[in-house]
Design an enzyme around this catalytic site. Structure first.
Site, PDB file in Angstrom:
ATOM      1  N   LYS A  84       0.883  -1.166   0.236  1.00  0.00           N
ATOM      2  CA  LYS A  84      -0.148   0.124   0.190  1.00  0.00           C
ATOM      3  C   LYS A  84       0.819   1.280  -0.027  1.00  0.00           C
ATOM      4  CE  LYS A  84      -0.212   0.351   4.903  1.00  0.00           C
ATOM      5  NZ  LYS A  84      -1.204   0.850   6.113  1.00  0.00           N
ATOM      6  N   SER A 124      -9.606   2.309  -2.587  1.00  0.00           N
ATOM      7  CA  SER A 124      -8.899   3.435  -2.036  1.00  0.00           C
ATOM      8  C   SER A 124      -9.706   4.627  -2.627  1.00  0.00           C
ATOM      9  CB  SER A 124      -7.512   3.346  -2.160  1.00  0.00           C
ATOM     10  OG  SER A 124      -7.081   4.785  -1.903  1.00  0.00           O
ATOM     11  N   ALA A 125      -9.594   5.669  -1.863  1.00  0.00           N
ATOM     12  CA  ALA A 125     -10.169   6.989  -2.323  1.00  0.00           C
ATOM     13  C   ALA A 125      -9.065   7.434  -3.525  1.00  0.00           C
ATOM     14  CB  ALA A 125     -10.220   8.118  -1.282  1.00  0.00           C
ATOM     15  N   TYR A 148      -0.003   2.282  -7.683  1.00  0.00           N
ATOM     16  CA  TYR A 148      -0.773   1.699  -6.680  1.00  0.00           C
ATOM     17  C   TYR A 148      -2.290   1.803  -6.654  1.00  0.00           C
ATOM     18  CZ  TYR A 148      -3.263   1.677  -1.984  1.00  0.00           C
ATOM     19  OH  TYR A 148      -4.276   1.315  -1.050  1.00  0.00           O
ATOM     20  N   LYS A 152      -5.655  -0.710  -7.771  1.00  0.00           N
ATOM     21  CA  LYS A 152      -6.928  -0.604  -7.187  1.00  0.00           C
ATOM     22  C   LYS A 152      -8.052  -0.496  -8.206  1.00  0.00           C
ATOM     23  CE  LYS A 152      -5.834  -1.022  -2.853  1.00  0.00           C
ATOM     24  NZ  LYS A 152      -6.104  -2.248  -2.169  1.00  0.00           N
ATOM     25  N   PRO A 292       5.067  15.527  -3.814  1.00  0.00           N
ATOM     26  CA  PRO A 292       4.528  15.451  -5.072  1.00  0.00           C
ATOM     27  C   PRO A 292       3.220  14.456  -5.142  1.00  0.00           C
ATOM     28  CG  PRO A 292       6.726  15.190  -5.047  1.00  0.00           C
ATOM     29  CD  PRO A 292       6.564  15.256  -3.863  1.00  0.00           C
ATOM     30  N   ASP A 294       0.401  15.055  -4.220  1.00  0.00           N
ATOM     31  CA  ASP A 294      -0.905  15.463  -3.222  1.00  0.00           C
ATOM     32  C   ASP A 294      -1.859  16.352  -3.845  1.00  0.00           C
ATOM     33  OD1 ASP A 294       0.006  13.855  -1.271  1.00  0.00           O
ATOM     34  OD2 ASP A 294       0.704  15.222   0.102  1.00  0.00           O
TER      35      ASP A 294
HETATM   36  P1  NAD Z   1      -1.188  -3.407   5.947  1.00  0.00           P
HETATM   37  O1  NAD Z   1      -0.008  -3.246   5.184  1.00  0.00           O
HETATM   38  O2  NAD Z   1      -1.210  -3.090   7.608  1.00  0.00           O
HETATM   39  O3  NAD Z   1      -1.955  -4.710   5.695  1.00  0.00           O
HETATM   40  C1  NAD Z   1      -1.989  -5.493   4.748  1.00  0.00           C
HETATM   41  C2  NAD Z   1      -1.736  -6.710   5.132  1.00  0.00           C
HETATM   42  O4  NAD Z   1      -1.624  -7.611   3.935  1.00  0.00           O
HETATM   43  C3  NAD Z   1      -0.417  -7.072   5.653  1.00  0.00           C
HETATM   44  O5  NAD Z   1      -0.659  -7.753   6.814  1.00  0.00           O
HETATM   45  C4  NAD Z   1       0.716  -7.737   4.764  1.00  0.00           C
HETATM   46  O6  NAD Z   1       1.410  -8.644   5.525  1.00  0.00           O
HETATM   47  C5  NAD Z   1      -0.581  -8.481   3.976  1.00  0.00           C
HETATM   48  N1  NAD Z   1      -0.108  -8.968   2.556  1.00  0.00           N
HETATM   49  C6  NAD Z   1       0.411  -8.090   1.544  1.00  0.00           C
HETATM   50  N2  NAD Z   1       0.721  -8.850   0.435  1.00  0.00           N
HETATM   51  C7  NAD Z   1       0.058  -9.951   0.750  1.00  0.00           C
HETATM   52  C8  NAD Z   1       0.106 -11.142  -0.076  1.00  0.00           C
HETATM   53  N3  NAD Z   1       0.822 -11.332  -1.257  1.00  0.00           N
HETATM   54  N4  NAD Z   1      -0.240 -12.341   0.547  1.00  0.00           N
HETATM   55  C9  NAD Z   1      -0.657 -12.368   1.989  1.00  0.00           C
HETATM   56  N5  NAD Z   1      -0.718 -11.465   2.676  1.00  0.00           N
HETATM   57  C10 NAD Z   1      -0.252 -10.114   2.146  1.00  0.00           C
HETATM   58  O7  NAD Z   1      -2.273  -2.329   5.187  1.00  0.00           O
HETATM   59  P2  NAD Z   1      -3.771  -1.985   5.756  1.00  0.00           P
HETATM   60  O8  NAD Z   1      -3.632  -0.410   5.832  1.00  0.00           O
HETATM   61  O9  NAD Z   1      -4.389  -2.844   6.830  1.00  0.00           O
HETATM   62  O10 NAD Z   1      -4.503  -1.874   4.568  1.00  0.00           O
HETATM   63  C11 NAD Z   1      -5.476  -3.093   4.032  1.00  0.00           C
HETATM   64  C12 NAD Z   1      -5.973  -2.824   2.593  1.00  0.00           C
HETATM   65  O11 NAD Z   1      -6.751  -1.623   2.454  1.00  0.00           O
HETATM   66  C13 NAD Z   1      -4.951  -2.704   1.528  1.00  0.00           C
HETATM   67  O12 NAD Z   1      -5.219  -3.304   0.453  1.00  0.00           O
HETATM   68  C14 NAD Z   1      -4.742  -1.384   1.373  1.00  0.00           C
HETATM   69  O13 NAD Z   1      -4.266  -1.018  -0.029  1.00  0.00           O
HETATM   70  C15 NAD Z   1      -6.122  -0.718   1.409  1.00  0.00           C
HETATM   71  N6  NAD Z   1      -6.193   0.564   1.760  1.00  0.00           N
HETATM   72  C16 NAD Z   1      -5.541   0.760   3.052  1.00  0.00           C
HETATM   73  C17 NAD Z   1      -5.550   2.458   3.200  1.00  0.00           C
HETATM   74  C18 NAD Z   1      -4.891   3.192   4.357  1.00  0.00           C
HETATM   75  O14 NAD Z   1      -4.745   4.148   4.539  1.00  0.00           O
HETATM   76  N7  NAD Z   1      -4.447   2.340   5.414  1.00  0.00           N
HETATM   77  C19 NAD Z   1      -6.526   3.360   2.429  1.00  0.00           C
HETATM   78  C20 NAD Z   1      -7.026   2.825   1.481  1.00  0.00           C
HETATM   79  C21 NAD Z   1      -6.906   1.393   1.170  1.00  0.00           C
HETATM   80  C1  UD1 Z   2      -3.085   8.027   1.914  1.00  0.00           C
HETATM   81  C2  UD1 Z   2      -2.241   7.114   1.328  1.00  0.00           C
HETATM   82  C3  UD1 Z   2      -2.887   6.081   0.430  1.00  0.00           C
HETATM   83  C4  UD1 Z   2      -4.356   5.916   0.886  1.00  0.00           C
HETATM   84  C5  UD1 Z   2      -5.218   7.042   0.999  1.00  0.00           C
HETATM   85  C6  UD1 Z   2      -6.455   6.824   1.459  1.00  0.00           C
HETATM   86  C7  UD1 Z   2       0.279   7.418   0.956  1.00  0.00           C
HETATM   87  C8  UD1 Z   2       1.313   8.151   0.558  1.00  0.00           C
HETATM   88  N1  UD1 Z   2      -1.202   7.670   0.672  1.00  0.00           N
HETATM   89  O1  UD1 Z   2      -3.064   9.270   0.929  1.00  0.00           O
HETATM   90  O2  UD1 Z   2      -2.188   5.078   0.064  1.00  0.00           O
HETATM   91  O3  UD1 Z   2      -4.776   5.001  -0.100  1.00  0.00           O
HETATM   92  O4  UD1 Z   2      -4.370   7.776   2.219  1.00  0.00           O
HETATM   93  O5  UD1 Z   2      -7.302   7.937   1.044  1.00  0.00           O
HETATM   94  O6  UD1 Z   2       0.403   6.395   1.921  1.00  0.00           O
HETATM   95  N2  UD1 Z   2       1.258  14.871   5.337  1.00  0.00           N
HETATM   96  C9  UD1 Z   2       2.192  15.713   5.917  1.00  0.00           C
HETATM   97  N3  UD1 Z   2       3.063  15.062   6.629  1.00  0.00           N
HETATM   98  C10 UD1 Z   2       3.395  13.889   6.452  1.00  0.00           C
HETATM   99  C11 UD1 Z   2       2.306  13.008   5.974  1.00  0.00           C
HETATM  100  C12 UD1 Z   2       1.364  13.437   5.248  1.00  0.00           C
HETATM  101  O7  UD1 Z   2       1.879  17.077   5.887  1.00  0.00           O
HETATM  102  O8  UD1 Z   2       4.511  13.430   6.904  1.00  0.00           O
HETATM  103  C13 UD1 Z   2      -0.150  15.511   4.774  1.00  0.00           C
HETATM  104  C14 UD1 Z   2      -0.319  15.223   3.393  1.00  0.00           C
HETATM  105  O9  UD1 Z   2       0.311  16.083   2.533  1.00  0.00           O
HETATM  106  C15 UD1 Z   2      -1.999  15.262   3.277  1.00  0.00           C
HETATM  107  C16 UD1 Z   2      -2.208  14.827   4.644  1.00  0.00           C
HETATM  108  O10 UD1 Z   2      -1.049  14.973   5.652  1.00  0.00           O
HETATM  109  O11 UD1 Z   2      -2.298  16.512   3.169  1.00  0.00           O
HETATM  110  C17 UD1 Z   2      -2.583  13.259   4.732  1.00  0.00           C
HETATM  111  O12 UD1 Z   2      -1.459  12.398   3.886  1.00  0.00           O
HETATM  112  P1  UD1 Z   2      -1.513  10.928   4.193  1.00  0.00           P
HETATM  113  O13 UD1 Z   2      -1.944  10.472   5.551  1.00  0.00           O
HETATM  114  O14 UD1 Z   2      -0.177  10.471   3.643  1.00  0.00           O
HETATM  115  O15 UD1 Z   2      -2.739  10.469   3.395  1.00  0.00           O
HETATM  116  P2  UD1 Z   2      -2.915  10.686   1.831  1.00  0.00           P
HETATM  117  O16 UD1 Z   2      -2.056  11.343   0.978  1.00  0.00           O
HETATM  118  O17 UD1 Z   2      -4.669  11.498   1.727  1.00  0.00           O
END
Ligand code: NAD
Ligand code: UD1
Length: 335
Positions: A84, A124-125, A148, A152, A292, A294
């Site tokens: 991710k 993801s958004a 990434y 999605k 970059p 954002d």
């Molecule tokens: P995370 O990395 O904490 O959890 C993902 C898990 O998947 C991990 O435990 C990792 O070990 C496992 N994994 C990765 N590749 C694998 C594979 N090939 N086989 C088996 N296991 C595997 O991430 P998260 O924040 O819990 O995100 C979960 C899902 O939500 C992801 O698909 C991510 O893209 C999506 N998502 C996350 C966010 C966010 O901000 N956290 C936002 C939007 C979408």
């Molecule tokens: C994140 C994730 C994306 C996920 C999405 C869900 C990254 C780079 N992006 O994007 O994978 O799918 O959320 O909507 O992991 N910021 C700072 N300082 C920092 C980090 C972030 O100022 O050290 C700011 C960013 O510019 C942004 C806000 O905080 O304005 C949120 O950033 P972040 O938590 O990385 O989330 P997204 O960029 O929205």
């Protein structure tokens, strides 16, 4: 229900396992632990007082998936497993495609062969890209701006095609906005490996002294205080959204895309000042250049999730900060 949770040891998966177990579902987790620790699942068991089954396996390993489906009767799959980190996906696009897109293809083929046709997928958004003005509605065409987000969008269209080809599939695609916070027990939370990308773990690590300050990316955005605005959503609200999707999987459209957010945006400075109140401590920060890629402002339209999932986020920004702080304070070095 018997639920298979891929990526269940990760941040969102582990919190969703808590909600599943507390709602009396049976849980099998498949995770290769490439970005998580087994300890997270022990903590899930501690919180809930229930056991889950864990299989350390990669979703790209077809034999391993066949063995899981043969051994564990499964009604539905919650599919969180994936890589991710946006920056990493730019540097390693083929690794991301292979893990995320081909991994999902492998999973749905195994599901189909074992007659498991109920799926909730983590999108993801970021699939919306940077061109649209918020609030973002699900009918906007995906416009992904990095590998990434492309993964999605590709998976979303693969799932829509699958539903078109075989009407037995019931699929929910959930587009998360910005998940933050932790379980109120402080036992599980976000534990990024290495320097965190996202804003909240940067704040919590600065709060415990693991980072000397938070770099705020840009103070010249066209927002009220110049910093970026996002739709932060408490992780337990997000987890509950999955339960609502699961409960209503048999109703309505065969395949449905839903945003999971709060519909409200907060700036980076508002987030930091709310955290300072919740944790009763100052967070050192410095302004740096824009990151970059954002966008200035991103928040969800939540109308569809409210209607179709009968779900709405309930927790405030203060709750998100309080619980993130509680987790980090109890676990300063992570798991
Ligand atoms: P995370 O990395 O904490 O959890 C993902 C898990 O998947 C991990 O435990 C990792 O070990 C496992 N994994 C990765 N590749 C694998 C594979 N090939 N086989 C088996 N296991 C595997 O991430 P998260 O924040 O819990 O995100 C979960 C899902 O939500 C992801 O698909 C991510 O893209 C999506 N998502 C996350 C966010 C966010 O901000 N956290 C936002 C939007 C979408
Ligand atoms: C994140 C994730 C994306 C996920 C999405 C869900 C990254 C780079 N992006 O994007 O994978 O799918 O959320 O909507 O992991 N910021 C700072 N300082 C920092 C980090 C972030 O100022 O050290 C700011 C960013 O510019 C942004 C806000 O905080 O304005 C949120 O950033 P972040 O938590 O990385 O989330 P997204 O960029 O929205």
């Amino acid at each position: 229900m018997n639920v298979l949770v891929t990526g269940g040891a990760g941040y969102i998966g582990s919190h969703t396992c808590v909600e599943l177990l507390q709602s009396n579902h049976n849980v099998v987790v498949v995770d290769n632990l490439c970005n998580s620790k087994r300890e997270a699942l022990s903590r899930v068991e501690k919180i809930t007082g229930r056991r889950l089954a864990f299989v350390q396996a990669d979703i790209r390993d077809r034999n391993a998936l066949d063995a899981v489906f043969s051994r564990h009767p499964t009604d539905a799959v919650l599919h969180f497993a994936g890589l991710k980190a946006v920056g990493e996906s730019v540097a390693q696009p083929s690794r991301y495609f292979e893990n995320n897109v081909l991994g999902t293809k492998n999973l749905i083929e195994a599901m189909g062969d074992h007659h498991v046709k109920k799926l909730v997928f983590s999108s993801s958004a970021l699939v919306y890209g940077s061109e649209y003005a918020p609030p973002l509605t699900e009918d906007l065409l995906p416009n992904p701006g990095n590998p990434y987000a492309e993964n999605k969008a590709e998976i979303e269209s693969m799932l829509q095609d699958l539903s078109g080809a075989d009407a037995e599939w019931r699929i929910r695609i959930l587009r998360y906005f910005n998940p933050v916070g932790a379980h109120p027990s402080g036992l599980i939370g976000e534990d990024p490996q290495g320097k965190p990308n996202n804003i909240m773990p940067n704040i919590t690590q600065a709060a415990v002294g693991r980072l000397s300050f938070v770099e705020v990316f840009g103070n010249d955005y066209p927002t009220h205080d110049g910093t970026g605005i996002r739709d932060y959503i408490h992780i337990t609200d997000l987890a509950k959204g999955h339960l609502s999707a699961l409960q209503r999987l048999s109703k309505g459209a065969n395949v449905l895309i839903c945003n999971l957010g709060t519909g409200r945006g907060f700036s980076v400075l508002e987030l930091i000042s709310t955290f300072e109140k919740a944790a009763s401590r100052r967070i050192p920060y410095q302004f740096g250049p824009r990151r970059p890629g954002d966008v200035p402002v991103l928040f969800a339209s939540c109308t569809r999730a409210e209607k179709a999932l009968v779900w709405r986020a309930e927790k405030s920004l203060f709750d998100m900060c309080k619980d993130s702080w509680h987790w980090q304070n109890m676990n300063p070095g992570g798991y």
